[in-house]
Design an enzyme around this catalytic site. Sequence first.
Site: not given
Ligand SMILES: Nc1ncnc(NCCc2cnc(NC(=O)Nc3cccc(C(F)(F)F)c3)s2)c1Br
Length: 270
Positions: A137, A139, A142, A155, A172
Amino acid sequence: PPKNPKKQWSLNDFEIGKPLGKGKFGRVYLAREVKSGFIVALKIIFKEQIEKYRLHHQLRREMEIQTSLRHPNVLRLYGWFHDEERIYLILEYAHGGELYRELRKTGRLSEKQAAIYIASLTQALAYCHEKHVIHRDIKPENLLLDHEGRLKIADFGWSVQSRSKRHTMCGTLDYLAPEMVENKAHDYAVDNWTLGILCYEFLYGVPPFEAERQTDTFRRIMKVDLSFPSTPDVSGEAKNLISQLLVKDSSKRLSLQKIMEHPWIIKNVT
Ligand SMILES: Nc1ncnc(NCCc2cnc(NC(=O)Nc3cccc(C(F)(F)F)c3)s2)c1Br
């Protein structure tokens, strides 16, 4: 002596700061671990959403995968905790925010910047693939940037630990490889295809198979209906790399190793 049990985190261990962004299933906040003052990003996910879409296994897989990955271009997942109604992911804070904001702001990237990002992505994916992880995924949403502008893949909510071919439909549309669009068995090479999509988007500002309707995007992907506009004037080497990645036969796509040896990367990155 027993291995000291993994620290059980709770919300009281953190001071919550400004919202960083809205992702799927929940928001992300800047947060500070009270004792150490360590800054993190806290992703808050509502349990009822996970239950509603039956995503427990996917979220569990993300935890397993991400806590085992250590690479400068992969965003760290330090740990997680939960309370009655929410699950909290303790993530590395990417100070530079989301790459696609930079892409929208500037419209498109210079060839040098695009090549630097593609090289970072390639190295991160080579690391993931050697750990048998396909992201699936990739993109702009992410892709995050740290305080030095270094790219971080985030993500892994759709990634899989793959030893066999995968079938799950995800991601997507614009970034989907033909074999995923056809819901066929797919493997690591889907990430190679996506590198081609991203390289095109970094240089032209839009993904190559963009269309008004989803059905047209599907059709363009299946046909690999790739064309390079005459403006902006993009180098032949860049077009050559993109053309070697956006190949329908996944076994014929340029390998991650070969991408690092491509003239366009060598010229712009070393
Ligand atoms: N400036 C920033 N510095 C750090 N991070 C930021 N944003 C978060 C990026 C992410 C990293 N990992 C993620 N993981 C998930 O969201 N996982 C997720 C969430 C729901 C359901 C599921 C599932 F159930 F579908 F697996 C899996 S979001 C930002 Br903006």
